[in-house]
Design a protein around this motif. Structure first.
Motif, short mmCIF file in Angstrom:
data_model
loop_
_atom_site.label_atom_id
_atom_site.label_comp_id
_atom_site.label_asym_id
_atom_site.label_seq_id
_atom_site.Cartn_x
_atom_site.Cartn_y
_atom_site.Cartn_z
N PRO A 1 0.80 -1.23 0.00
CA PRO A 1 0.00 0.00 0.00
C PRO A 1 0.83 1.27 0.00
CG PRO A 1 -0.97 -1.60 1.47
CD PRO A 1 0.35 -2.17 1.03
N ARG A 2 1.91 1.30 0.78
CA ARG A 2 2.73 2.50 0.81
C ARG A 2 3.38 2.76 -0.54
NH1 ARG A 2 6.96 1.85 5.10
NH2 ARG A 2 7.88 3.58 3.96
N ASP A 3 3.88 1.70 -1.17
CA ASP A 3 4.50 1.87 -2.49
C ASP A 3 3.46 2.32 -3.51
OD1 ASP A 3 6.94 1.12 -1.48
OD2 ASP A 3 6.80 -0.97 -2.17
N ALA A 4 2.27 1.72 -3.45
CA ALA A 4 1.23 2.06 -4.41
C ALA A 4 0.80 3.52 -4.27
CB ALA A 4 0.02 1.14 -4.21
N LEU A 5 0.86 4.03 -3.04
CA LEU A 5 0.45 5.40 -2.78
C LEU A 5 1.59 6.40 -2.89
CD1 LEU A 5 -1.81 4.61 0.29
CD2 LEU A 5 -2.62 5.36 -1.95
N GLY A 6 2.81 5.90 -3.04
CA GLY A 6 3.96 6.79 -3.11
C GLY A 6 4.28 7.47 -1.80
N VAL A 7 4.08 6.73 -0.70
CA VAL A 7 4.30 7.29 0.64
C VAL A 7 5.61 6.75 1.20
CG1 VAL A 7 3.42 7.33 3.01
CG2 VAL A 7 1.84 7.56 1.09
N ASP A 8 6.53 7.64 1.53
CA ASP A 8 7.84 7.23 2.04
C ASP A 8 7.88 7.11 3.56
OD1 ASP A 8 8.98 7.17 -0.53
OD2 ASP A 8 9.39 9.32 -0.46
N ASN A 9 7.23 8.04 4.25
CA ASN A 9 7.26 8.04 5.71
C ASN A 9 6.25 7.02 6.23
OD1 ASN A 9 7.07 8.62 8.48
ND2 ASN A 9 7.36 10.81 8.18
N PRO A 10 6.67 6.04 7.03
CA PRO A 10 5.74 5.02 7.53
C PRO A 10 4.85 5.51 8.67
CG PRO A 10 7.89 4.64 8.47
CD PRO A 10 8.06 5.78 7.49
N VAL A 11 5.02 6.75 9.11
CA VAL A 11 4.20 7.30 10.20
C VAL A 11 3.09 8.15 9.61
CG1 VAL A 11 4.20 8.57 12.37
CG2 VAL A 11 6.25 7.32 11.66
#
Length: 343
Positions: free
Chosen positions: A4-14
């Protein structure tokens, strides 16, 4: 399949968790995106029009974001118990010229259908659900619209149900979380299972990506949740005093008050289990409140609104998780980056 993070382009896990009732603002969501993360607008308690306005405000900033809704999972109140409780809290209402005894029982669904229609007509990147599991058809429709669907769970049994309904990911909420528990069985208070243990148990039960929530307020806590199997974490309480949060003045002051020493899980304000800083209202009525959501929420809401306007922290819901001492008045992006510093 991409995470999900990769799909959304989100780097920060917080990630910035949704906090209904005011704290989650478009500015807070944008700040989370500015910290290379993601924030959620809180759709609970808003009218569909108000939610649509906030979605437009965030979308116009060109950031990735999510929306949280309360999924219907009614906990009807016993009419007799409701009337007795209304009479019990009547003195608190009279302090603000209100008559709790005259309140009717309201059992609504928070504009559920209209909000789902909104999110299908104008899809957003992520939708999360709390309190219940939507029909599989609703989840499938959102996914077909290109939305990532996250369901909140508090136990392995709930995780199995959520996975079976077609969720893309699970928000695993431990009992240390501030505000309402996402439990699917709100007539029971969830067991106090540590977050890392809960993550491991759920990881053994389902293979979906997990977002961890509940009591996370330090870099070490975040790192521990990620080691225990979470792909990302969701923090709320630690953001309540952030510059961009819409937290009320008395709530902010209570979080910083060194004389407040504990949180409690209470039904006093809404009829659902929720963790808050203890105050006069929780101390006097926590053991007397019946189960009953949303009826008790509607009963106490006028009192809470009047008390917040008056700066009265003893008659409002001071939602807070166990990590509330770490809530600091500073920009949200700074908080989120600091929490990710040990990752």
């Amino acid at each position: 399949m991409a995470s999900p993070r990769d799909a959304l382009g989100v780097d920060n896990p917080v990630l910035a968790a949704p906090m209904a009732g005011g704290p989650s603002t478009p500015a807070l969501v944008a700040a989370a995106a500015g910290a290379s993360g993601l924030g959620f607008l809180a759709g609970g308690y808003k009218t569909p029009d108000a939610l649509a306005e906030q979605i437009t405000e965030v979308r116009d900033q060109g950031v990735t974001f999510g929306v949280n809704l309360f999924a219907p999972n009614p906990l009807p109140v016993d009419p007799g118990a409701f009337r007795r409780y209304a009479a019990t809290i009547a003195p608190e209402a009279r302090a603000y010229g209100l008559d709790a005894r005259a309140a009717g029982i309201v059992e609504d669904d928070d504009h559920w259908t209209d909000k789902i229609d909104l999110l299908l007509a104008e899809p957003v990147p992520v939708v999360s659900f709390t309190f219940g599991i939507p029909d599989a058809a609703v989840i499938a429709a959102l996914r077909a619209a290109g939305t990532l669907v996250v369901l909140t769970v508090t136990s392995p049994a709930e995780a199995r149900l959520a996975a079976g309904a077609g969720a893309d990911a699970l928000a695993v909420q431990a009992s240390a979380a501030g505000g309402h528990s996402g439990t699917l069985t709100p007539q029971h208070v969830p067991a106090p299972v540590p977050l890392t243990d809960l993550l491991r148990r759920i990881r053994e039960t389902v293979s979906l990506p997990l977002f961890a929530a509940g009591g996370l307020a330090t870099p070490a806590g975040v790192a521990g949740a990620l080691r225990a199997g979470a792909e990302a974490v969701m923090v709320g309480t630690v953001l309540l005093r952030a510059d961009e949060a819409g937290t009320s003045r008395p709530h902010r002051a209570a979080l910083a008050d060194p004389t407040r020493h504990r949180t409690v899980v209470t039904r006093a304000f809404t009829g659902r289990p929720a963790r808050a800083l203890s105050n006069r209202f929780t101390d006097h009525y926590g053991g007397l409140a019946p189960s009953g959501y949303p009826a008790l929420h509607h009963l106490t809401r006028p009192i809470r609104q009047a008390a917040a306007s008056a700066g009265d922290a003893e008659r409002i819901n001071l939602w807070a998780g166990t990590g509330y001492r770490h809530a600091i008045a500073e920009p949200a992006a700074r908080i989120l980056r600091r929490l990710a510093s040990h990752v």
